[in-house]
Enzyme design. Sequence first.
Site, PDB file in Angstrom:
ATOM      1  N   HIS A  89       0.825  -1.215   0.000  1.00  0.00           N
ATOM      2  CA  HIS A  89       0.000   0.000   0.000  1.00  0.00           C
ATOM      3  C   HIS A  89       0.857   1.263   0.000  1.00  0.00           C
ATOM      4  CE1 HIS A  89       0.057  -0.070   4.566  1.00  0.00           C
ATOM      5  NE2 HIS A  89      -0.021   1.222   4.404  1.00  0.00           N
ATOM      6  N   ASP A 224       1.147  -7.619   2.149  1.00  0.00           N
ATOM      7  CA  ASP A 224       1.281  -6.173   1.949  1.00  0.00           C
ATOM      8  C   ASP A 224       2.745  -5.748   1.835  1.00  0.00           C
ATOM      9  OD1 ASP A 224       0.845  -3.476   1.774  1.00  0.00           O
ATOM     10  OD2 ASP A 224      -0.560  -3.372   3.441  1.00  0.00           O
ATOM     11  N   SER A 651       3.884   2.424   8.307  1.00  0.00           N
ATOM     12  CA  SER A 651       3.631   1.403   7.297  1.00  0.00           C
ATOM     13  C   SER A 651       4.902   1.082   6.533  1.00  0.00           C
ATOM     14  CB  SER A 651       2.568   1.886   6.316  1.00  0.00           C
ATOM     15  OG  SER A 651       1.297   1.772   6.887  1.00  0.00           O
TER      16      SER A 651
END
Length: 715
Positions: A89, A224, A651
């Site tokens: 992402h 991810d 992230s």
Amino acid sequence: MNKLKLTLFSFLLGASVSFASDPADEGMWLPSLIGKNEAQMKKQGFKLTAKDIYDINNASLKDAIVRMGGGFCTGEIVSDKGLLFTNHHCGYDAIATLSTPNDNILDNGFWAKSNAEERPIEGLYIDILVRMEDVTDQILPKLEGLSEKERAAKVNQLGNELSQKATDGTAYNASVKEFAKGNAYYLFVFEKFSDIRLVGTPPQSIGKYGGDTDNWEWPRHTGDFSVFRIYANKDNKGADYSKDNIPYKPKKFLPISLKGIKPGDFAMVFGFPGRTNRYETSMGIKLAIDKVNPGIIKNRDIRLKAWKEEMDKDVATKLALASEYASIANYWKYFIGQTQQLVRLKVFDQKVALENQFRTWAKGKPAYEDIFDQWQVAYASYEPYATHSTYLNQGIVGAHIAALALPMAVAEEQLKDPAKAQGITERFRSRGEEFFKSFNLPSDQKIVAQTLLAFYNDIPKDQHPAIIKEILNKFSAGTPEESFKKFAQEMYLTSVFTDKNRFNKFLDSPQYETLSNDWAFKYFADFRKNYISKYAKYNADFQEIDKKLSRLYIKGLSEMNPSLVEYPDANSTLRVSYGNVQDYDPRDGVHYNYKTTITGVMEKYKPGDGEFDLPKNFLELYKNKDFGQYAENGDVTVGFITNNDITGGNSGSPVINAKGELIGLAFDGNWEAMSGDIVFDKKYKRCINVDIRYVLWCIEKLGGSDLVKELKINK
Ligand code: ARG
């Protein structure tokens, strides 16, 4: 002054006092001060030293951590050739931008077979921290007696001077960051690399498996991750893109452990958390729950539904809107969860209890005793206007044409002067070129009609811009909803901002009259003028007083009980969070395991579904149990959870084990603790990670890439 300084900000004390009594899961610690946590970290299983984490004289873990694009994500270097892991992402925008209907790497995945096949990403850059330094003493004393505005200007000026001095004669860049609402300041020196290339990505059916349904939730089965490479010039220095650049040779890269994880294992997350608000007041929480969050959710919902309808119609539109859709949806669900959990975990009551304690303590202390009275006054005068800007920012200007019409409205006065007009509009030519490449008219038109209706219904009538009345008069159609629809239709049919030819024609001979008769221009210009001339000041005044009171409150708290101010709120600076692998019970009678497996990916599989479909070769590999060196008990671990304290910006951060090896990538928070940016709830807060063994399985087996050979793997 000195005594004050000693009790102030225990996070600033390099001293060995650690207030952490429990295993420290909560806390985003400054790497340069991590020495004070070393004993606690060792107790929790850490086998290295503080110097292994942060050292400015020798290579240390910090040299392997990168800030992406100024702080939207974190990445880690995993080979001596500048190979970079981050989340899918985090790479999403780059991957979607490189994708076309004929070469759809977002859907199909992509693995470069050689350096030559790696794809440069325009505009993407990373920074690596060279060093950080406490400069509070060089700033704070110079701020005494200044107003908030003077203070901000002074901080800016001093920050620039210090940054300049710190980087003179080097190719580095530096900036000074404010901590704890202006109670402390640190200087950060970075080396910037602007030649970043995509090496590979799994298809989004893996990288975004579970989509928005599973987002922010555990148990999770998302792969991810995506892979980039940092390029440098021939002297191994950060540089803009050039075909002559070569893979960066880092000071440090992370080795990888395939040994696996179990509950209680030490875990450290090292990255750039964006923003937390752990000293938010009960009043701020109430305003968020009752008004601001519902406003954000409602306006985002409108935009998402309008986009989705069009994205489902064709691939080109889907690719054009994919990245924005994903990021708006991510925080749409975030605010739904945050609101729910603020209520469920009684965060308002927790804050009130602390504030009452503070009020009692502050009695007879002039600096602190009336903070909350002042705050109440500030909130009371701000509250009636608080959602006006929410509906503007999240709704009205969420229509894409605002990107052209608003800056034009900003230049309105100059545009009235024919001698200046051409010069100004000319600057819009390339912007227009870019804009119309991906402009989707039907969704945008719907967004205008529906966000206008939301504003009309939810914002007090006396705050409405005059144009709303004009619209209702001219496009009267029974209900306001129908009238706004009619208006939007006319706007998109006629405006210069909704058609490339009309736009370019206008640029060729820019007449102010064209704009003053253009519905889109009038619409955005009037909303803007109304806000700026009448309501922006409430916002600005509130932010100013809120900041000042927050600064005092944090300072007061640190005097009342230093253990309440052990670490500063996240502010996109490099932080260490340490904790352990840990399961949890989300609610009564339910237990969540600490890990998920590839078998669980299969259990969620729904052929043809937009969120839970799987690539064909995945099914094949699963059937053959082709798990290679990544198997454990006949399965592959996909995700795991730890109790690390992270937030957005983290992230892509590495999850590092006791020995400094990479065991996973942090990529999300969990539903039951979505209020975590405001209060860290030890019982519920977890950090969701993708296991490095699943990452490597996806690269080697699913992707058929031999990139794994480049890594240092410890078995
Ligand atoms: N919630 C994650 C974060 O903010 C992003 C997850 C992206 N995945 C998605 N389905 N939108 O870090």
